[in-house]
Design an enzyme around this catalytic site. Structure first.
Site, PDB file in Angstrom:
ATOM      1  N   GLY A 223       0.890  -1.643   0.389  1.00  0.00           N
ATOM      2  CA  GLY A 223       0.100   0.054  -0.047  1.00  0.00           C
ATOM      3  C   GLY A 223       0.935   1.280   0.141  1.00  0.00           C
ATOM      4  O   GLY A 223       1.952   1.383  -0.466  1.00  0.00           O
TER       5      GLY A 223
ATOM      6  N   ASP B  55       1.714  -8.987  -1.173  1.00  0.00           N
ATOM      7  CA  ASP B  55       0.369  -8.006  -0.839  1.00  0.00           C
ATOM      8  C   ASP B  55      -0.887  -9.314  -1.047  1.00  0.00           C
ATOM      9  O   ASP B  55      -0.292 -10.374  -2.120  1.00  0.00           O
ATOM     10  CB  ASP B  55      -0.102  -6.953  -1.795  1.00  0.00           C
ATOM     11  CG  ASP B  55      -0.862  -6.267  -0.539  1.00  0.00           C
ATOM     12  OD1 ASP B  55      -0.618  -5.128  -0.162  1.00  0.00           O
ATOM     13  OD2 ASP B  55      -2.421  -6.064  -0.968  1.00  0.00           O
TER      14      ASP B  55
ATOM     15  N   ASN C 138       0.254  -0.655  12.572  1.00  0.00           N
ATOM     16  CA  ASN C 138       0.102  -0.293  13.821  1.00  0.00           C
ATOM     17  C   ASN C 138      -1.694  -1.219  14.495  1.00  0.00           C
ATOM     18  O   ASN C 138      -2.115  -1.486  13.488  1.00  0.00           O
ATOM     19  CB  ASN C 138      -0.862   1.404  13.455  1.00  0.00           C
ATOM     20  CG  ASN C 138       0.287   2.469  13.645  1.00  0.00           C
ATOM     21  OD1 ASN C 138       1.359   2.465  14.753  1.00  0.00           O
ATOM     22  ND2 ASN C 138      -0.116   3.062  12.426  1.00  0.00           N
TER      23      ASN C 138
ATOM     24  N   ARG D 108      10.704  14.071  13.784  1.00  0.00           N
ATOM     25  CA  ARG D 108       9.237  14.591  13.440  1.00  0.00           C
ATOM     26  C   ARG D 108       9.815  15.871  14.403  1.00  0.00           C
ATOM     27  O   ARG D 108       9.670  17.225  14.714  1.00  0.00           O
ATOM     28  CB  ARG D 108       7.192  14.498  13.811  1.00  0.00           C
ATOM     29  CG  ARG D 108       7.233  13.108  12.869  1.00  0.00           C
ATOM     30  CD  ARG D 108       5.855  13.145  12.987  1.00  0.00           C
ATOM     31  NE  ARG D 108       5.067  12.570  11.362  1.00  0.00           N
ATOM     32  CZ  ARG D 108       4.001  11.073  11.854  1.00  0.00           C
ATOM     33  NH1 ARG D 108       3.840  10.448  12.277  1.00  0.00           N
ATOM     34  NH2 ARG D 108       3.811  11.146  10.515  1.00  0.00           N
TER      35      ARG D 108
ATOM     36  N   HIS E  35       4.875   3.929  20.551  1.00  0.00           N
ATOM     37  CA  HIS E  35       5.008   5.032  19.011  1.00  0.00           C
ATOM     38  C   HIS E  35       3.206   5.562  18.992  1.00  0.00           C
ATOM     39  O   HIS E  35       2.132   4.811  18.431  1.00  0.00           O
ATOM     40  CB  HIS E  35       4.568   4.199  17.795  1.00  0.00           C
ATOM     41  CG  HIS E  35       4.102   4.782  15.977  1.00  0.00           C
ATOM     42  ND1 HIS E  35       4.931   6.395  16.409  1.00  0.00           N
ATOM     43  CD2 HIS E  35       3.552   5.056  15.316  1.00  0.00           C
ATOM     44  CE1 HIS E  35       4.337   6.950  15.097  1.00  0.00           C
ATOM     45  NE2 HIS E  35       3.674   5.623  14.450  1.00  0.00           N
TER      46      HIS E  35
HETATM   47  P1  NAI Z   1      -2.841   0.524   2.567  1.00  0.00           P
HETATM   48  O1  NAI Z   1      -3.953   0.707   3.424  1.00  0.00           O
HETATM   49  O2  NAI Z   1      -2.519   1.700   1.747  1.00  0.00           O
HETATM   50  O3  NAI Z   1      -2.089  -0.452   2.491  1.00  0.00           O
HETATM   51  C1  NAI Z   1      -2.323  -1.746   3.389  1.00  0.00           C
HETATM   52  C2  NAI Z   1      -1.861  -2.761   2.683  1.00  0.00           C
HETATM   53  O4  NAI Z   1      -2.122  -4.231   3.470  1.00  0.00           O
HETATM   54  C3  NAI Z   1      -3.562  -3.425   1.088  1.00  0.00           C
HETATM   55  O5  NAI Z   1      -2.289  -2.983   0.059  1.00  0.00           O
HETATM   56  C4  NAI Z   1      -2.913  -4.516   2.086  1.00  0.00           C
HETATM   57  O6  NAI Z   1      -4.296  -4.984   1.072  1.00  0.00           O
HETATM   58  C5  NAI Z   1      -2.292  -5.103   2.351  1.00  0.00           C
HETATM   59  N1  NAI Z   1      -3.107  -6.186   3.072  1.00  0.00           N
HETATM   60  C6  NAI Z   1      -4.176  -6.318   3.902  1.00  0.00           C
HETATM   61  N2  NAI Z   1      -3.643  -6.877   4.537  1.00  0.00           N
HETATM   62  C7  NAI Z   1      -3.106  -8.011   4.375  1.00  0.00           C
HETATM   63  C8  NAI Z   1      -2.382  -9.508   4.547  1.00  0.00           C
HETATM   64  N3  NAI Z   1      -2.870 -10.481   5.047  1.00  0.00           N
HETATM   65  N4  NAI Z   1      -1.376  -9.833   3.891  1.00  0.00           N
HETATM   66  C9  NAI Z   1      -1.089  -9.360   2.909  1.00  0.00           C
HETATM   67  N5  NAI Z   1      -1.028  -7.748   2.316  1.00  0.00           N
HETATM   68  C10 NAI Z   1      -2.106  -7.622   2.885  1.00  0.00           C
HETATM   69  O7  NAI Z   1      -2.143   1.041   4.641  1.00  0.00           O
HETATM   70  P2  NAI Z   1      -0.729   1.819   3.966  1.00  0.00           P
HETATM   71  O8  NAI Z   1      -0.981   3.424   4.811  1.00  0.00           O
HETATM   72  O9  NAI Z   1       0.248   1.866   3.956  1.00  0.00           O
HETATM   73  O10 NAI Z   1      -0.497   1.216   6.225  1.00  0.00           O
HETATM   74  C11 NAI Z   1      -0.493   0.592   6.393  1.00  0.00           C
HETATM   75  C12 NAI Z   1      -0.183  -0.101   7.915  1.00  0.00           C
HETATM   76  O11 NAI Z   1       1.180   0.777   8.555  1.00  0.00           O
HETATM   77  C13 NAI Z   1      -1.029   0.725   9.007  1.00  0.00           C
HETATM   78  O12 NAI Z   1      -1.320  -0.515  10.219  1.00  0.00           O
HETATM   79  C14 NAI Z   1      -1.080   1.940   9.145  1.00  0.00           C
HETATM   80  O13 NAI Z   1      -1.979   2.109  10.315  1.00  0.00           O
HETATM   81  C15 NAI Z   1       0.730   1.211   9.936  1.00  0.00           C
HETATM   82  N6  NAI Z   1       0.951   2.799   9.584  1.00  0.00           N
HETATM   83  C16 NAI Z   1       2.285   2.763  10.665  1.00  0.00           C
HETATM   84  C17 NAI Z   1       3.258   3.889  11.164  1.00  0.00           C
HETATM   85  C18 NAI Z   1       4.039   4.067  11.481  1.00  0.00           C
HETATM   86  O14 NAI Z   1       5.042   4.745  11.744  1.00  0.00           O
HETATM   87  N7  NAI Z   1       5.015   2.811  12.978  1.00  0.00           N
HETATM   88  C19 NAI Z   1       3.368   5.086  10.259  1.00  0.00           C
HETATM   89  C20 NAI Z   1       1.940   4.919   8.776  1.00  0.00           C
HETATM   90  C21 NAI Z   1       0.974   3.838   8.802  1.00  0.00           C
END
Ligand code: NAI
Length: 310
Positions: A9, A32, A119, A150, A174
């Site tokens: 994603g 993915d 998260n 940040r 975090h």
């Molecule tokens: P997104 O929705 O753009 O991408 C998530 C991807 O995970 C999607 O492509 C989805 O198809 C895939 N996915 C879902 N279930 C799956 C599985 N069982 N196996 C393989 N792929 C699977 O979300 P984004 O924005 O990329 O965020 C991803 C995660 O990272 C979220 O939990 C978000 O809260 C977290 N995050 C953490 C940060 C940090 O600093 N720790 C900062 C930004 C996001």
């Protein structure tokens, strides 16, 4: 060096782009549950790497066999939060996704180091540790690097100096309970509390804590990606190049800072064997209390999760 990124994603594809641009590996897997998303992104990144004159094989797939023998696996699959949600609102759903993924990683890359992003990130570090036989030194969450970035960006703006001249760190979870170490933050050896007025420091702290939420609210339809992917990449590069950098990394505590069998961000030396040493910093009484409260809170969330059948 082989690197697999699970979750193609916003965050995952942005990390993949950085890994390819920096020529960090000759084999990159973008995996993915949505195979087309992984394939589309990996093709796009492959074209960019050709323009950058790098030679990197990039697989887009939903098949863990392709990730076999990866040196580093990055977990950023799951559900992201919307503007009015806290990271903890994602707990149950993402814990179940991350535990499934952790078992696949263990099966196909048992010697891998793991970078956790999903998260609520510190609790996801615990999920990976609990569900697998990976050692605590193998599993690292990158959120403290992002929070520190940040924090430093706000201080550097305030004082009009380069962020690299801001010496300081954000530790703890975090989450809204993160602990910016004001007592240890210095510019050219001088404590910031002697340079920046107290009111302004308070504002910097609250802006640091709310950074992610503010970006999500501005964007409306999506979450952060540039900051998180920069933080993840810093950690990946430190592991891949055995740099022995001391970074705020979420790791399982075994008595350090009074925590046990739970993860929060603490300063740790990172190299190609993962976490090599955890440092216990001296803190002010207020910082100690905040960190203690965050440990208690994290422990309660983990207890809640232990009762759920993942
Ligand atoms: P997104 O929705 O753009 O991408 C998530 C991807 O995970 C999607 O492509 C989805 O198809 C895939 N996915 C879902 N279930 C799956 C599985 N069982 N196996 C393989 N792929 C699977 O979300 P984004 O924005 O990329 O965020 C991803 C995660 O990272 C979220 O939990 C978000 O809260 C977290 N995050 C953490 C940060 C940090 O600093 N720790 C900062 C930004 C996001």
């Amino acid at each position: 060096m082989k690197i697999t990124i699970i979750g193609a994603g916003r965050v995952g594809s942005s990390i993949a782009q950085r890994v390819s641009e920096w020529n960090l590996t000759n084999e990159l897997v973008l995996l993915d549950i949505d195979a087309d998303r992984a394939k589309g992104s990996s093709l796009d990144i492959h074209h960019s790497s050709a323009i950058e004159e790098n030679k990197c094989i990039i697989h887009g797939t939903d098949d863990y066999k392709k990730s076999s023998g990866s040196d580093i696996n990055v977990i950023c699959a799951g559900v992201p939060r919307k503007g009015d949600m806290s990271r903890l609102d994602l707990l149950k759903q993402n814990a179940s996704i991350v535990s499934e993924i952790a078992l696949e990683v263990e099966k196909y890359s048992p010697k891998s180091k793991l970078v956790v992003i999903t998260n609520p990130m510190d609790i996801m570090v615990w999920v990976v540790w609990r569900k697998t036989d990976f050692g605590r030194e193998d599993i690292m969450g990158m959120g403290g690097i992002l929070d520190t970035g940040r924090y430093k960006s706000l201080i550097s703006n305030e004082l009009d100096v380069c962020p690299s001249n801001v010496e300081g760190m954000v530790i703890g979870p975090h989450s809204d309970l993160m602990v910016p170490l004001i007592s240890k933050t210095r510019i050219a050896g001088k404590p910031i509390s002697n340079i920046i007025p107290q009111e302004k420091i308070k504002e910097i702290i609250s802006k640091t804590i709310d950074s992610g939420k503010n970006i999500i609210n501005y964007l409306g339809d999506g979450g952060t990606k540039h900051g998180p992917s920069a933080a993840a990449f810093k950690l990946i590069k430190t592991i891949a190049t055995n740099r022995k950098k001391i970074l705020p990394v979420s790791t399982i505590l075994q008595g350090e800072y009074g925590g046990k069998d739970l993860a929060i961000g603490v300063p740790a030396k990172v190299g190609n064997s993962g976490i090599e040493k955890i440092y216990e910093v001296d803190m002010s009484e207020n910082e100690k209390k905040k960190l203690k409260d965050s440990i208690t809170f994290t422990r309660e969330k983990i207890k809640k999760l232990e009762k759920m059948d993942l």
